[in-house]
Design a protein around this motif. Structure first.
Motif, PDB file in Angstrom:
ATOM      1  N   ARG A 174      13.445 -34.611  32.828  1.00  0.00           N
ATOM      2  CA  ARG A 174      13.570 -33.213  32.431  1.00  0.00           C
ATOM      3  C   ARG A 174      14.425 -33.084  31.164  1.00  0.00           C
ATOM      4  O   ARG A 174      15.397 -33.823  30.995  1.00  0.00           O
ATOM      5  N   PRO A 175      14.101 -32.118  30.302  1.00  0.00           N
ATOM      6  CA  PRO A 175      14.924 -31.907  29.098  1.00  0.00           C
ATOM      7  C   PRO A 175      16.366 -31.598  29.484  1.00  0.00           C
ATOM      8  O   PRO A 175      16.640 -31.020  30.542  1.00  0.00           O
ATOM      9  N   LEU A 176      17.273 -31.994  28.649  1.00  0.00           N
ATOM     10  CA  LEU A 176      18.694 -31.730  28.853  1.00  0.00           C
ATOM     11  C   LEU A 176      19.099 -30.466  28.109  1.00  0.00           C
ATOM     12  O   LEU A 176      18.701 -30.255  26.963  1.00  0.00           O
ATOM     13  N   GLY A 177      19.906 -29.630  28.739  1.00  0.00           N
ATOM     14  CA  GLY A 177      20.499 -28.498  28.063  1.00  0.00           C
ATOM     15  C   GLY A 177      19.737 -27.204  28.234  1.00  0.00           C
ATOM     16  O   GLY A 177      18.509 -27.174  28.205  1.00  0.00           O
ATOM     17  N   GLU A 178      20.484 -26.125  28.399  1.00  0.00           N
ATOM     18  CA  GLU A 178      19.873 -24.798  28.431  1.00  0.00           C
ATOM     19  C   GLU A 178      19.211 -24.506  27.098  1.00  0.00           C
ATOM     20  O   GLU A 178      18.168 -23.865  27.034  1.00  0.00           O
ATOM     21  N   HIS A 179      19.841 -25.022  26.032  1.00  0.00           N
ATOM     22  CA  HIS A 179      19.264 -24.939  24.691  1.00  0.00           C
ATOM     23  C   HIS A 179      18.970 -26.374  24.252  1.00  0.00           C
ATOM     24  O   HIS A 179      19.829 -27.050  23.687  1.00  0.00           O
ATOM     25  N   PRO A 180      17.768 -26.877  24.477  1.00  0.00           N
ATOM     26  CA  PRO A 180      17.489 -28.315  24.325  1.00  0.00           C
ATOM     27  C   PRO A 180      17.539 -28.823  22.890  1.00  0.00           C
ATOM     28  O   PRO A 180      17.517 -30.028  22.685  1.00  0.00           O
ATOM     29  N   ASN A 181      17.619 -27.925  21.914  1.00  0.00           N
ATOM     30  CA  ASN A 181      17.712 -28.359  20.520  1.00  0.00           C
ATOM     31  C   ASN A 181      19.138 -28.252  19.985  1.00  0.00           C
ATOM     32  O   ASN A 181      19.350 -28.285  18.768  1.00  0.00           O
ATOM     33  N   TYR A 182      20.112 -28.148  20.902  1.00  0.00           N
ATOM     34  CA  TYR A 182      21.511 -27.924  20.532  1.00  0.00           C
ATOM     35  C   TYR A 182      22.358 -28.963  21.250  1.00  0.00           C
ATOM     36  O   TYR A 182      22.394 -29.027  22.482  1.00  0.00           O
ATOM     37  N   ILE A 183      23.036 -29.832  20.487  1.00  0.00           N
ATOM     38  CA  ILE A 183      23.758 -30.960  21.074  1.00  0.00           C
ATOM     39  C   ILE A 183      24.837 -30.528  22.070  1.00  0.00           C
ATOM     40  O   ILE A 183      24.927 -31.101  23.163  1.00  0.00           O
ATOM     41  N   PRO A 184      25.688 -29.533  21.754  1.00  0.00           N
ATOM     42  CA  PRO A 184      26.691 -29.128  22.755  1.00  0.00           C
ATOM     43  C   PRO A 184      26.071 -28.692  24.078  1.00  0.00           C
ATOM     44  O   PRO A 184      26.665 -28.890  25.140  1.00  0.00           O
ATOM     45  N   SER A 185      24.876 -28.114  24.030  1.00  0.00           N
ATOM     46  CA  SER A 185      24.210 -27.716  25.266  1.00  0.00           C
ATOM     47  C   SER A 185      23.778 -28.939  26.064  1.00  0.00           C
ATOM     48  O   SER A 185      23.881 -28.967  27.296  1.00  0.00           O
ATOM     49  N   ILE A 186      23.302 -29.970  25.372  1.00  0.00           N
ATOM     50  CA  ILE A 186      22.955 -31.221  26.044  1.00  0.00           C
ATOM     51  C   ILE A 186      24.198 -31.843  26.685  1.00  0.00           C
ATOM     52  O   ILE A 186      24.171 -32.284  27.840  1.00  0.00           O
ATOM     53  N   GLU A 187      25.293 -31.863  25.941  1.00  0.00           N
ATOM     54  CA  GLU A 187      26.520 -32.453  26.476  1.00  0.00           C
ATOM     55  C   GLU A 187      27.031 -31.664  27.672  1.00  0.00           C
ATOM     56  O   GLU A 187      27.521 -32.234  28.651  1.00  0.00           O
ATOM     57  N   SER A 188      26.896 -30.343  27.620  1.00  0.00           N
ATOM     58  CA  SER A 188      27.316 -29.511  28.744  1.00  0.00           C
ATOM     59  C   SER A 188      26.510 -29.848  29.996  1.00  0.00           C
ATOM     60  O   SER A 188      27.053 -29.944  31.102  1.00  0.00           O
ATOM     61  N   PRO A 204      11.250 -28.371  15.384  1.00  0.00           N
ATOM     62  CA  PRO A 204      11.678 -27.050  14.918  1.00  0.00           C
ATOM     63  C   PRO A 204      12.641 -27.110  13.748  1.00  0.00           C
ATOM     64  O   PRO A 204      12.630 -26.241  12.877  1.00  0.00           O
ATOM     65  N   GLY A 205      13.477 -28.145  13.707  1.00  0.00           N
ATOM     66  CA  GLY A 205      14.404 -28.294  12.585  1.00  0.00           C
ATOM     67  C   GLY A 205      13.809 -29.005  11.397  1.00  0.00           C
ATOM     68  O   GLY A 205      14.513 -29.323  10.440  1.00  0.00           O
ATOM     69  N   LYS A 206      12.491 -29.290  11.459  1.00  0.00           N
ATOM     70  CA  LYS A 206      11.771 -29.946  10.366  1.00  0.00           C
ATOM     71  C   LYS A 206      12.393 -31.275   9.969  1.00  0.00           C
ATOM     72  O   LYS A 206      12.363 -31.668   8.808  1.00  0.00           O
ATOM     73  N   GLY A 207      12.990 -31.981  10.932  1.00  0.00           N
ATOM     74  CA  GLY A 207      13.503 -33.322  10.692  1.00  0.00           C
ATOM     75  C   GLY A 207      14.941 -33.388  10.247  1.00  0.00           C
ATOM     76  O   GLY A 207      15.577 -34.427  10.358  1.00  0.00           O
ATOM     77  N   LYS A 208      15.495 -32.283   9.739  1.00  0.00           N
ATOM     78  CA  LYS A 208      16.853 -32.327   9.198  1.00  0.00           C
ATOM     79  C   LYS A 208      17.905 -32.107  10.281  1.00  0.00           C
ATOM     80  O   LYS A 208      18.910 -32.802  10.335  1.00  0.00           O
ATOM     81  N   GLU A 209      17.712 -31.122  11.117  1.00  0.00           N
ATOM     82  CA  GLU A 209      18.626 -30.851  12.220  1.00  0.00           C
ATOM     83  C   GLU A 209      17.856 -31.024  13.513  1.00  0.00           C
ATOM     84  O   GLU A 209      17.607 -30.077  14.252  1.00  0.00           O
ATOM     85  N   SER A 210      17.472 -32.256  13.766  1.00  0.00           N
ATOM     86  CA  SER A 210      16.535 -32.539  14.852  1.00  0.00           C
ATOM     87  C   SER A 210      17.035 -33.596  15.810  1.00  0.00           C
ATOM     88  O   SER A 210      16.258 -34.154  16.577  1.00  0.00           O
ATOM     89  N   ALA A 211      18.324 -33.901  15.777  1.00  0.00           N
ATOM     90  CA  ALA A 211      18.855 -34.971  16.619  1.00  0.00           C
ATOM     91  C   ALA A 211      18.673 -34.654  18.096  1.00  0.00           C
ATOM     92  O   ALA A 211      18.210 -35.486  18.872  1.00  0.00           O
ATOM     93  N   ALA A 212      19.047 -33.442  18.508  1.00  0.00           N
ATOM     94  CA  ALA A 212      18.919 -33.061  19.913  1.00  0.00           C
ATOM     95  C   ALA A 212      17.455 -32.975  20.316  1.00  0.00           C
ATOM     96  O   ALA A 212      17.060 -33.419  21.399  1.00  0.00           O
ATOM     97  N   TRP A 213      16.639 -32.401  19.443  1.00  0.00           N
ATOM     98  CA  TRP A 213      15.213 -32.289  19.730  1.00  0.00           C
ATOM     99  C   TRP A 213      14.597 -33.661  19.970  1.00  0.00           C
ATOM    100  O   TRP A 213      13.819 -33.849  20.916  1.00  0.00           O
ATOM    101  N   ALA A 214      14.948 -34.627  19.126  1.00  0.00           N
ATOM    102  CA  ALA A 214      14.375 -35.972  19.247  1.00  0.00           C
ATOM    103  C   ALA A 214      14.770 -36.612  20.580  1.00  0.00           C
ATOM    104  O   ALA A 214      13.959 -37.280  21.226  1.00  0.00           O
TER     105      ALA A 214
END
Length: 747
Positions: free
Chosen positions: A659-673, A638-648
């Motif tokens: 299972r995917p991590l985070g309520e918002h799986p493409n958002y690092i703070p959500s993964i950390e939460s 979704p971030g087209k490779g530029k803002e894709s760290a969480a997605w990857a």
């Protein structure tokens, strides 16, 4: 600088009488004959024909003493003339990523089968404590002990013994036992006698970094261009050797170190100089005063080198190294914290140093360092003679930085086995439908959308075939499809809510959490993808005249997912997402599936098998999955490779059956939460980190996956290259300080 003082007079005479000096005539001559150097020198050497087994022998003896403070857990010693492959350890060259290899992959490159490898030849494996071994090798613990001959022999079990390996090994008296206890009997067993051992990545085995290249069967014979992170075989940046000699001052240079830069004058206050400065004057390879002409590619990338000099490492040493090993005593006799000046034209695995001038020829050496975790000594531990350059020949200078090779040019590793052997595959077939990996296809369909969505996202209002609705949630699932309607209708008040949406009302985000919460969204997508795969297999593909199969099956399922089960085949109807037609939507989903490493014709996918029997050790599962995936593109995210760290990260987890991590799986703070609130635990001591642990920079600025014990190397997304292929230190090469290591505890 003692070694310089001993060698300098001899170097001026073109002879080095002390064995501790680099490039002793006997070793240099042998090396030159090995590589059949011509009299004119070479612009570059063909590393596709070179491995650590034929890079020669070290020029001087030395030793490294164990030191708990610096992380050196074992002493080692070598003597002049020892093969480099027996001295160099996997941890000394982290830039090559050798731990990602399995023996199966190595065998495919150098030409051997698992049954040709005696267990006695693989000491890293046989020295593992049995409880550790059965967790490192996928599914080994599930087998009846009588079917695993080496373990059965160790515990005196009969071939008909029905107990599982785990039941036998997890007895208190087995905690310190290993297959090495079999002694000479190990020679009667081969690698195929341990199910899945050949497909297990080296980094899954404790202590792999302390193994020499010669210790791992076949690894020392792998060409350096076929390592997981290869030595570059060519560089467009070359120069011609114009003259060579001694000077009191050399102000314009191309030499130095990674720590201090590669344009250090000689002398310089930050360096140590022995008597005079010796150097080789360079000319541009396309200079009108030379006979050499550059290729078009060289001309486009070539910096101006005329008038600059490559200073000899025998004249000048410069600061190097980092961390606890920075001041490790040098086995080559240099001052602690210093390394010979030179360059890295072939990457960070070793440093090329010019060593002596002999008439109209200059000799060179490759100098190595030692590394533990994220700390490395300077390049001052051991060396092998390298190329000799006559006057007028070309020499590879390379770029000033040690930027990793572009992931687009990385070699494709031989794929490990499509499926691990397992006595109880369980629900594998249910999650790999029609030969298609359900989890990968889900991710591929979601990635068609250009922007990441939140679980509370309310999308466009659309109508098709008389039914209206909205795209809802993190996957933008259309509310007018049967699967979504069935899930929402099961909630109290859900039917009325759906009718209100169908009439044109835009719901509030809080309502979405009430009637269509995130976990229900994921479940709907999973169930829907599975059912659509089964449905499509009963229909005919008009292009092929058969049922939907392979890539066309992927396209059709994506069409059905976006448009509903009544969607016309390859329809040109625009569905409102990115303005794509249904046909284009299916094609893009197929491209995403391929980009994420999805296969076709799968019968029992590695992803799904791992999800079952490796769930208790998610870190090992993540490490094994990442080893299989290698470096992959994130351009389809979704971030087209530029803002894709969480997605990857969540893509790797999905491939690992986690299972995917985070309520918002493409958002690092959500993964950390999610990790802080039940899905994981912090690893406070970095030395206890394992391959497969996650690393998150302070304030959620970046995220990566540990590749080895102690998390010395971390892989993460490179936004510039749009690739999950940046291998860095635990603090992301110092760019992002304050990182925290997490271990997933609830897969």
């Amino acid at each position: 600088m003692q070694w310089l003082k001993k060698c300098f007079p001899a170097i001026v005479l073109g002879v080095c009488l002390n064995l501790a000096c680099w490039g002793t005539p006997a070793l240099a001559q042998t090396f030159d004959q090995e590589f059949n150097l011509n009299d004119q020198g070479l612009t570059s050497i063909d590393f596709s024909q070179i491995s650590f087994s034929n890079l020669g022998k070290v020029t001087a003896g030395g030793k490294i003493t164990s030191d708990a403070v610096s992380g050196l857990t074992a002493s080692r010693q070598w003597k002049a003339g020892d093969a480099l492959s027996s001295v160099l350890r996997l941890g000394d060259v982290p830039s090559l990523g050798a731990g990602q290899f399995s023996l199966e992959q190595i065998g495919r490159i150098v030409g051997f089968a698992p049954e040709q490898v005696q267990l006695s030849q693989f000491k890293l494996l046989t020295s593992q404590p049995l409880p550790q071994l059965i967790e490192s090798i996928p599914y080994l613990k599930n087998f009846p002990v009588g079917e695993v001959a080496p373990i059965a022999a160790l515990v005196n079990a009969e071939s008909s013994d029905p107990r599982t390996v785990a039941t036998v090994v997890n007895q208190p008296n087995m905690a310190k036992r290993s297959l090495a206890d079999l002694g000479d009997r190990l020679k009667t067993f081969n690698l195929s006698d341990l199910p899945n051992a050949d497909a297990t990545p080296l980094l899954s085995l404790r202590g792999w970094q302390q193994q020499s290249f010669a210790d791992i069967p076949g690894l020392s014979q792998v060409p350096l261009t076929q390592m997981p992170q290869p030595v570059p075989n060519d560089s467009p940046i070359v120069a011609q050797i114009k003259s060579m000699g001694t000077s009191s001052v050399i102000s314009r240079t191309v030499t130095g170190s990674s720590q201090i830069g590669f344009h250090l004058s000689c002398p310089d206050r930050n360096s140590i100089v022995s008597q005079s400065c010796m150097g080789v004057a360079l000319a541009d390879s396309g200079d009108p005063h030379t006979d050499q002409k550059p290729s078009r590619r060289q001309a486009q990338n070539q910096p101006r080198l005329s008038g600059k000099q490559w200073v000899l490492g025998s004249s000048q040493s410069v600061p190097g190294g980092n961390g606890a090993l920075q001041f490790l005593p040098s086995s080559l006799g240099l001052d602690p914290g210093y390394e010979p000046t030179g360059r890295h034209p072939f990457g960070a695995a070793f440093k090329q140093v010019l060593t002596r001038i002999d008439g109209q020829t200059v000799s060179s050496a490759l100098v190595f360092r030692t590394c533990v975790r994220e700390s490395c000594s300077p390049y001052n531990q051991f060396a092998v003679p390298f190329l000799r350059y006559p006057m007028g020949s070309l020499i590879v200078v390379g770029a000033d930085s040690e930027t990793p090779v572009d992931s687009a040019n990385l070699p494709v590793l031989p794929q490990t086995t499509t499926s691990y052997e397992n006595v109880n595959p369980g629900r594998c077939m249910g999650e790999s439908v029609g030969g298609i990996s359900v989890s990968t296809l889900m991710s591929a369909i979601v990635a068609v959308d250009s922007d990441p969505f939140k679980p509370t996202s309310i999308g466009l209002f659309v109508c098709r075939d008389g039914q209206c609705g909205r795209f809802l949630g993190q996957y933008q699932l259309p509310s007018n499809t049967e699967a979504v309607q069935s899930a929402i209708a099961s909630k109290p008040g859900g039917k009325d809510w759906l009718q209100a949406i169908a009439s044109g009302r835009k719901p509030k985000p809080a309502e979405l959490l009430q009637f269509f919460p995130p976990e229900l969204q994921t479940q709907v997508l999973t169930d829907n993808t599975q059912s659509l795969l089964k449905l499509a297999q009963t229909q005919s593909d008009p292009q092929a005249g058969t049922t939907w199969q392979d890539n066309r099956l992927i396209e059709r399922v994506a069409q059905l997912s976006a448009g509903g089960t009544a969607t016309a085949i390859d329809s040109n109807t625009v569905i409102g997402i990115n303005g794509l037609t249904l046909q284009q939507y299916g094609q893009q989903a197929r491209l995403n599936y391929e980009a994420q490493g999805g296969g076709v014709g799968l019968k029992c996918s590695v992803d799904d098998l791992r999800a079952q029997s490796m769930a208790q050790v998610p870190a090992a599962q993540i490490a094994a999955t990442l080893s299989r995936l290698g470096k992959f593109t994130t351009a389809s995210s979704p971030g087209k490779g530029k803002e894709s760290a969480a997605w990857a990260i969540n893509q790797v987890l999905s491939q690992a059956g986690i299972r995917p991590l985070g309520e918002h799986p493409n958002y690092i703070p959500s993964i950390e939460s999610a990790l802080r609130n039940g899905r994981g635990a912090t690893v406070d001591d970095p030395d206890q980190a394992e391959a497969g642990d996650l690393v998150i920079a302070a304030s959620g600025r970046h995220i990566g996956i540990c590749l080895d014990e102690g998390c010395q190397t971390v892989r993460s997304n490179n936004g510039t290259l749009k690739s999950f292929g940046w291998d860095s230190s635990r603090d992301f090469d110092g760019k992002l300080n304050g990182s925290t290591i997490y271990r997933i505890t609830q897969p």
